[in-house]
Design a protein around this motif. Structure first.
Motif, short mmCIF file in Angstrom:
data_model
loop_
_atom_site.label_atom_id
_atom_site.label_comp_id
_atom_site.label_asym_id
_atom_site.label_seq_id
_atom_site.Cartn_x
_atom_site.Cartn_y
_atom_site.Cartn_z
N ASN A 87 44.05 36.93 38.50
CA ASN A 87 43.07 35.84 38.35
C ASN A 87 42.40 35.92 36.98
N ALA A 88 41.51 34.99 36.69
CA ALA A 88 40.87 34.91 35.38
C ALA A 88 40.01 36.12 35.06
N ASN A 89 39.58 36.87 36.08
CA ASN A 89 38.77 38.06 35.86
C ASN A 89 39.61 39.32 35.65
N GLY A 90 40.93 39.17 35.65
CA GLY A 90 41.81 40.31 35.44
C GLY A 90 42.12 41.08 36.72
N CYS A 91 41.71 40.59 37.87
CA CYS A 91 42.01 41.26 39.14
C CYS A 91 43.45 40.93 39.54
N ILE A 92 44.14 41.92 40.09
CA ILE A 92 45.57 41.80 40.36
C ILE A 92 45.87 42.06 41.82
N SER A 93 46.78 41.24 42.38
CA SER A 93 47.34 41.45 43.72
C SER A 93 48.85 41.33 43.63
#
Length: 168
Positions: A87-93
Motif C-alpha cells: 500500500n501507499a504506506n509501504g505495508c506489504i501483504s
C-alpha cells in the motif's frame, strides 16, 4: 537513545545534557493497516482454457510470481501463483493460489447403429459424475431414439470441463 514501539500513540522524550539543561520533543506514531491480499479466480481450469487471478485494486504496487505488476493476471498453466501487495504506506501483504489444469472428460456413445423401422433403440453416453445435454434436449446419460440421424451429447464434469461426442 532509541526505543522500539508497536502501539500507536504519542511518544515524548526528554533529554538532559551534562549541565542539567533539558529539552523535550514528541512524535506521534500511527499504525497503517496491511493491504488486503485475497486472490479471486478459478483454481481449477479445463485443458485449453485460462482463468484470471485478481487481488483487490487500489494498492500502490503488485508483484506476481510470474513478474506481472497489475492486480490481475491471466494464467493457463498449472502451478502456484503468489502476489505481494504494497500500500501507499509501504505495508506489504502476500498471498498465493494453486491453479490445477483438469483434463477434458472422455465422451463416448454406445448403442446400436441400426434398428428396425417403427422401433426404438437406446443410446448412452458414458456414465460418471457428469451432467448431460443431448441434441434432443434430454439431460440423462441414456436416451431412446426412434429416428435415423445424428445425435450429439455434451458431457460436463464437476469442474465444468466439457466434451462433445456424436453417434449417427
Amino acid at each position: 537513545d532509541c526505543i522500539t514501539v508497536n502501539t500507536a500513540g504519542t511518544y515524548i522524550v526528554t533529554i538532559t545534557d551534562g549541565t542539567g539543561c533539558t529539552s523535550s520533543c514528541s512524535v506521534t506514531v500511527t499504525i497503517s493497516p496491511l493491504p488486503s491480499c485475497l486472490i479471486s479466480g478459478n483454481n481449477n481450469i479445463c485443458l485449453g482454457s485460462s482463468t484470471q487471478l485478481c487481488v483487490a485494486p487500489g494498492a500502490y504496487s503488485y508483484i506476481w510470481s510470474n513478474g506481472a505488476s497489475s492486480n490481475c493476471i491471466t494464467v493457463n498453466t498449472p502451478g502456484l501463483y503468489s502476489v505481494t501487495v504494497m500500500n501507499a504506506n509501504g505495508c506489504i501483504s502476500s498471498c498465493s493460489q494453486t491453479v490445477t489444469v483438469r483434463d477434458l472428460p472422455i465422451c463416448e456413445i454406445t448403442g446400436e447403429d441400426a434398428f428396425c423401422e417403427s422401433s426404438e433403440t437406446e443410446i448412452c453416453a458414458n456414465e460418471g459424475d457428469f451432467t448431460y445435454m443431448w441434441s434432443t434436449g434430454e439431460t440423462t446419460n441414456c436416451i431412446l431414439v426412434g429416428e435415423a440421424g445424428s445425435y450429439q451429447v455434451t458431457i460436463t464434469d464437476v469442474f465444468g470441463c466439457s466434451s462433445v461426442c456424436e453417434k449417427s
